[in-house]
Design a protein around this motif. Structure first.
Motif, PDB file in Angstrom:
ATOM      1  N   PHE A   1      -2.876 -39.075 -31.106  1.00 25.96           N
ATOM      2  CA  PHE A   1      -1.557 -39.588 -31.481  1.00 25.96           C
ATOM      3  C   PHE A   1      -1.278 -40.951 -30.845  1.00 25.96           C
ATOM      4  O   PHE A   1      -0.547 -41.763 -31.426  1.00 25.96           O
ATOM      5  CB  PHE A   1      -0.470 -38.586 -31.090  1.00 25.96           C
ATOM      6  CG  PHE A   1      -0.250 -37.508 -32.118  1.00 25.96           C
ATOM      7  CD1 PHE A   1       0.438 -37.783 -33.292  1.00 25.96           C
ATOM      8  CD2 PHE A   1      -0.729 -36.225 -31.913  1.00 25.96           C
ATOM      9  CE1 PHE A   1       0.641 -36.794 -34.254  1.00 25.96           C
ATOM     10  CE2 PHE A   1      -0.533 -35.233 -32.857  1.00 25.96           C
ATOM     11  CZ  PHE A   1       0.159 -35.511 -34.036  1.00 25.96           C
ATOM     12  N   VAL A   2      -1.846 -41.204 -29.681  1.00 26.58           N
ATOM     13  CA  VAL A   2      -1.685 -42.524 -29.055  1.00 26.58           C
ATOM     14  C   VAL A   2      -2.270 -43.609 -29.947  1.00 26.58           C
ATOM     15  O   VAL A   2      -1.693 -44.683 -30.121  1.00 26.58           O
ATOM     16  CB  VAL A   2      -2.369 -42.549 -27.670  1.00 26.58           C
ATOM     17  CG1 VAL A   2      -2.552 -43.980 -27.171  1.00 26.58           C
ATOM     18  CG2 VAL A   2      -1.543 -41.754 -26.660  1.00 26.58           C
TER      19      VAL A   2
ATOM     20  N   VAL B   1      -3.259 -35.632 -27.654  1.00 27.65           N
ATOM     21  CA  VAL B   1      -2.375 -36.729 -27.239  1.00 27.65           C
ATOM     22  C   VAL B   1      -3.058 -38.067 -27.479  1.00 27.65           C
ATOM     23  O   VAL B   1      -2.448 -39.019 -27.975  1.00 27.65           O
ATOM     24  CB  VAL B   1      -1.979 -36.578 -25.749  1.00 27.65           C
ATOM     25  CG1 VAL B   1      -1.284 -37.847 -25.249  1.00 27.65           C
ATOM     26  CG2 VAL B   1      -1.070 -35.368 -25.556  1.00 27.65           C
TER      27      VAL B   1
ATOM     28  N   GLY C   1      -3.497 -38.153 -35.880  1.00 26.02           N
ATOM     29  CA  GLY C   1      -3.088 -36.958 -35.162  1.00 26.02           C
ATOM     30  C   GLY C   1      -2.600 -35.872 -36.102  1.00 26.02           C
ATOM     31  O   GLY C   1      -2.947 -34.698 -35.951  1.00 26.02           O
TER      32      GLY C   1
ATOM     33  N   TYR D   1      -6.237 -26.690 -22.664  1.00 27.17           N
ATOM     34  CA  TYR D   1      -5.479 -27.826 -22.147  1.00 27.17           C
ATOM     35  C   TYR D   1      -6.259 -29.132 -22.294  1.00 27.17           C
ATOM     36  O   TYR D   1      -5.662 -30.208 -22.420  1.00 27.17           O
ATOM     37  CB  TYR D   1      -5.059 -27.605 -20.688  1.00 27.17           C
ATOM     38  CG  TYR D   1      -6.191 -27.303 -19.727  1.00 27.17           C
ATOM     39  CD1 TYR D   1      -6.909 -28.336 -19.115  1.00 27.17           C
ATOM     40  CD2 TYR D   1      -6.535 -26.002 -19.411  1.00 27.17           C
ATOM     41  CE1 TYR D   1      -7.945 -28.065 -18.227  1.00 27.17           C
ATOM     42  CE2 TYR D   1      -7.562 -25.715 -18.527  1.00 27.17           C
ATOM     43  CZ  TYR D   1      -8.269 -26.747 -17.951  1.00 27.17           C
ATOM     44  OH  TYR D   1      -9.296 -26.485 -17.078  1.00 27.17           O
TER      45      TYR D   1
ATOM     46  N   VAL E   1      -7.588 -41.864 -22.681  1.00 26.20           N
ATOM     47  CA  VAL E   1      -7.016 -40.510 -22.669  1.00 26.20           C
ATOM     48  C   VAL E   1      -8.120 -39.467 -22.808  1.00 26.20           C
ATOM     49  O   VAL E   1      -8.102 -38.434 -22.132  1.00 26.20           O
ATOM     50  CB  VAL E   1      -5.976 -40.354 -23.799  1.00 26.20           C
ATOM     51  CG1 VAL E   1      -5.447 -38.919 -23.836  1.00 26.20           C
ATOM     52  CG2 VAL E   1      -4.821 -41.328 -23.613  1.00 26.20           C
TER      53      VAL E   1
ATOM     54  N   ARG F   1      -0.648 -41.982 -35.355  1.00 28.11           N
ATOM     55  CA  ARG F   1       0.125 -40.786 -35.686  1.00 28.11           C
ATOM     56  C   ARG F   1      -0.448 -40.105 -36.925  1.00 28.11           C
ATOM     57  O   ARG F   1      -0.444 -38.882 -37.027  1.00 28.11           O
ATOM     58  CB  ARG F   1       1.595 -41.155 -35.895  1.00 28.11           C
ATOM     59  CG  ARG F   1       2.340 -41.467 -34.595  1.00 28.11           C
ATOM     60  CD  ARG F   1       3.724 -41.975 -34.862  1.00 28.11           C
ATOM     61  NE  ARG F   1       3.687 -43.291 -35.496  1.00 28.11           N
ATOM     62  CZ  ARG F   1       4.763 -43.981 -35.846  1.00 28.11           C
ATOM     63  NH1 ARG F   1       5.963 -43.469 -35.640  1.00 28.11           N
ATOM     64  NH2 ARG F   1       4.639 -45.167 -36.407  1.00 28.11           N
TER      65      ARG F   1
ATOM     66  N   CYS G   1      -4.380 -32.230 -36.894  1.00 23.87           N
ATOM     67  CA  CYS G   1      -3.668 -30.958 -36.740  1.00 23.87           C
ATOM     68  C   CYS G   1      -3.819 -30.096 -37.983  1.00 23.87           C
ATOM     69  O   CYS G   1      -4.070 -28.885 -37.895  1.00 23.87           O
ATOM     70  CB  CYS G   1      -2.187 -31.217 -36.463  1.00 23.87           C
ATOM     71  SG  CYS G   1      -1.823 -31.860 -34.814  1.00 23.87           S
TER      72      CYS G   1
ATOM     73  N   ALA H   1      -5.448 -30.186 -25.711  1.00 22.54           N
ATOM     74  CA  ALA H   1      -4.088 -30.734 -25.787  1.00 22.54           C
ATOM     75  C   ALA H   1      -4.078 -32.206 -25.362  1.00 22.54           C
ATOM     76  O   ALA H   1      -3.404 -33.042 -25.983  1.00 22.54           O
ATOM     77  CB  ALA H   1      -3.146 -29.916 -24.914  1.00 22.54           C
ATOM     78  N   ILE H   2      -4.833 -32.525 -24.316  1.00 27.13           N
ATOM     79  CA  ILE H   2      -4.906 -33.923 -23.868  1.00 27.13           C
ATOM     80  C   ILE H   2      -5.598 -34.786 -24.923  1.00 27.13           C
ATOM     81  O   ILE H   2      -5.173 -35.919 -25.209  1.00 27.13           O
ATOM     82  CB  ILE H   2      -5.647 -34.015 -22.519  1.00 27.13           C
ATOM     83  CG1 ILE H   2      -4.909 -33.233 -21.437  1.00 27.13           C
ATOM     84  CG2 ILE H   2      -5.796 -35.484 -22.088  1.00 27.13           C
ATOM     85  CD1 ILE H   2      -5.659 -33.120 -20.117  1.00 27.13           C
TER      86      ILE H   2
END
Length: 347
Positions: A207-208, A204, A214, A197, A39, A211, A218, A200-201
């Motif tokens: 979180f993959v 992700v 992630g 953006y 990712v 959690r 944050c 944002a990726i």
């Protein structure tokens, strides 16, 4: 027939190395996860194909160099020999110009050198039972960006990078769009990218893999932004993510990587995140005469200080055991994260 069988087995032999490389990209944020690395790779290519290529190639060169030199298998397989090289290659691409042959050659050489520096840092820091983090990359990046303007075949910019420290200027009033961009851009700036953006990726990808990671990231980003807002940082610096990325890395390191994930360590990590935000401005001012590139020095210095102090605080629970190739968590089965800790090691 034997030749045909060997030829067919080559792609299979390359698969483990590819996984090591992807984990190397993910280890920038302490994740031994090939899925997260994939990712992250998508995020870098979304920023520009040159950056995606530099990041991937740099990680591969660093990982391959460590493997050829006989580094511990656990370090290679969990990606710990790739993340400093990934950041080094991206640093050269961003600050020296990705489209120049000299940049590509220097990035290649830099990824080899940073692998050696990583080994030195790991062994030296092991004396104090502290991680090397991104210190090797910071050292090489600082030396290179300071020296580059002295070489015409390396420095392709017409602007003099040196500048004196100046007082903050510009509006400080924030709109929701500025806060949103700053929140996501804080993740992108870990890899030198300013696009929200891309951040944002990358989020992700966090979180993959985990959690918990992630969520902590944050909170770290929000803490960095909150600290900057409270102290009156210019809106532009908050919106472009430069006030948040070190806070993200510090929060990840101090809650769930090098210290157990619990309430008291989360509070400790967020205090560290706020401290790193202040340290970021200090490092930018300190390095202004040579371009003002703080890189991840605020993260490195803050994390090392807080980890050294944690040894005196029993309620923080002591350091987390370093993961190995056998114990490193996988995204499908564990929500914990790994890190870049002292040898045999494992933002």
């Amino acid at each position: 027939m034997r030749h045909s069988t060997d030829a067919k087995s080559l792609p299979l032999r390359a698969l483990p190395f590819a996984a090591h490389v992807l984990r190397g990209q993910a280890q920038v944020t302490f994740l031994p996860s090939a899925a997260a690395g994939a990712v992250f790779c998508v995020a870098l290519f979304a920023a520009g194909w040159q950056y995606g290529l530099y990041g991937l190639a740099g990680t591969a060169v660093g990982t391959g160099t460590a493997r050829l030199l006989g580094a511990a298998h656990d370090r290679v397989s969990t990606g710990l020999e790739g993340f400093n090289a990934c950041l080094t290659a991206l640093c050269f691409a961003v600050f020296l110009g990705a489209g120049h042959l000299s940049t590509a050659v220097l990035a290649l050489a830099g990824c080899v050198v940073v692998t050696v520096v990583t080994a030195a840092a790991v062994n030296l820091h092991a004396v104090w039972d502290l991680p090397s983090l991104t210190l090797p990359y910071c050292l090489l990046a600082s030396v290179t960006t300071m020296a580059a303007p002295g070489f015409e075949r390396v420095w392709h910019h017409r602007v003099d990078p040196a500048a004196l420290t100046q007082a903050a200027s510009g509006p400080t009033a924030l709109r929701l769009v500025d806060l949103t961009r700053g929140f996501f851009a804080g993740f992108a700036q870990i890899f030198f990218m300013p696009q929200w953006y891309v951040g944002a990726i990358l989020l992700v990808g966090l979180f993959v893999a985990s959690r918990r990671a992630g969520a902590v990231a944050c909170l770290g980003s929000l803490t960095g932004i909150g600290t900057a807002v409270a102290l009156g940082a210019p809106t532009a610096r908050i919106a472009d993510g430069t006030m948040g990325y070190n806070a993200v890395l510090v929060a990840l390191a101090l809650c769930g990587v090098f210290l157990p994930a619990r309430g008291v360590t989360l509070a400790y990590a967020l205090i560290g995140a706020a401290t790193a935000t202040l340290a970021g401005s200090a490092m930018t001012a300190l390095l202004a005469p040579s371009g003002g590139h703080a890189f991840t020095w605020p993260f490195v210095l803050t994390t090392l200080a807080f980890l050294a102090a944690a040894k005196s605080f029993s309620r923080l629970g002591g350091p987390v055991a370093a993961p190995s190739a056998k114990t490193a968590p996988q995204p499908a089965t564990s929500a914990s994260v790994s890190g870049n800790s002292p040898a045999p090691q494992a933002p």
